[in-house]
Design an enzyme around this catalytic site. Structure first.
Site: not given
Ligand code: SAH
Length: 273
Positions: A100, A127, A165, A180
């Site tokens: 994220p 996490e 795609r 698109d």
């Molecule tokens: N504690 C972390 C979030 C961990 S979520 C933080 O605050 O940054 C667990 C996993 O889900 C992450 O390691 C990632 O691979 C995936 N993930 C969660 N949200 C995501 C998003 N919006 N985009 C891409 N991968 C995501």
């Protein structure tokens, strides 16, 4: 053929999405190949430990760096062997961590990735992953949106789907790609199919007219109007001619007509004619 390696703790999650529809067809037709690697297979202890407590304390578990580094190194050395080279850089093999905290995924990034012949995606879980993975192993970090998922698998599927795609030959008609939403910088115009009248609601007459120039004009206007109404910030970067720019200016600054809210397509056409 494009090759994608995905590192995950839950490889079985990919079976459904990669086993149907356009993705399956692309795989069957050898336009793309996808290998899912279980991070657990790269551990060496008898419990196959992939995660551990965070240094400094705090909630949740963190994915350990060793199995992820080993998995990527093994993928890299396979590719090097096949290509008869001794090393490979991140332009040849992007190594993408789904997080994220990464750059926000977009059609533009999907198009950029679709020019690579191979890529590796790393899915975190719990996490998150040890910071040495993004710092010293990954060449790119991608987020699919400003929310937190429980794992990177769904994000990896989103990334792969949007890339595949775009690959030549994957969609029946390449033309459909050009119109698109987000490809032109605008949202796509509204689409209709048969019947021409459904529950007394008719398809816009222009679409039945057979007049291709009028149809193209209507669609272009609808795309602009719709973008103005729903995602006005996209218009800043959209490729509009000066007349279209002026129209947008007029519609967005007219008193009482905020962001195209009160404008119908018909009004737009009258404005523009
Ligand atoms: N504690 C972390 C979030 C961990 S979520 C933080 O605050 O940054 C667990 C996993 O889900 C992450 O390691 C990632 O691979 C995936 N993930 C969660 N949200 C995501 C998003 N919006 N985009 C891409 N991968 C995501």
């Amino acid at each position: 053929m494009v090759h994608i390696d995905i590192l995950s703790l839950f490889p079985e999650m990919f079976q459904g999405p990669f086993g149907i529809g356009i993705l399956k067809r692309a795989i069957d037709r050898k336009l793309v190949s996808i290998s899912i690697h279980n991070i657990r297979d790269y551990t060496h202890d008898k419990h196959a430990t992939v995660d551990d407590y965070p240094y400094g304390g705090g909630a949740g578990m963190i994915l350990k760096p060793e199995p992820i580094f080993e998995a990527v190194e093994s993928i890299k050395s396979d590719i090097c062997r096949k290509q008869g080279v001794s090393d490979i850089d991140c332009y040849t093999l992007p190594i993408i961590l789904l997080t994220p905290q990464g750059r926000l995924y977009s059609q533009h990034i999907a198009a950029e990735l679709s020019t690579h012949r191979q890529m590796t995606l790393i899915c975190g879980h719990y996490e998150g992953v040890d910071e040495r993975v993004p710092e010293y192993l990954a060449s790119d970090e991608i987020s699919i949106g400003d929310y937190v998922l429980s794992g990177g698998e769904l994000a990896a599927m989103v990334v792969v789907d949007a890339v595949v795609r775009l690959l030549p030959g994957v969609l029946g008609s390449q033309a459909s790609l050009l119109e698109d939403s987000h490809v032109t910088g605008l949202l796509e115009y509204p689409q209709y199919t048969r019947p021409a009248v459904h529950r007394e609601r008719s398809v816009p007459e222009v679409l039945l007219s057979g007049n291709h120039a009028q149809i193209a004009k209507w669609r272009r206007e609808q795309a602009i109007l719709r973008t103005l109404k729903r995602r006005p910030e996209l218009l800043d970067k959209a490729n509009l001619c000066s007349e279209e720019r002026q129209l947008v200016e007029r519609l967005s600054t007219s008193p009482g007509k905020s962001a195209g809210d009160k404008w119908s397509g018909q009004q737009l056409m009258e404005e523009n004619s």
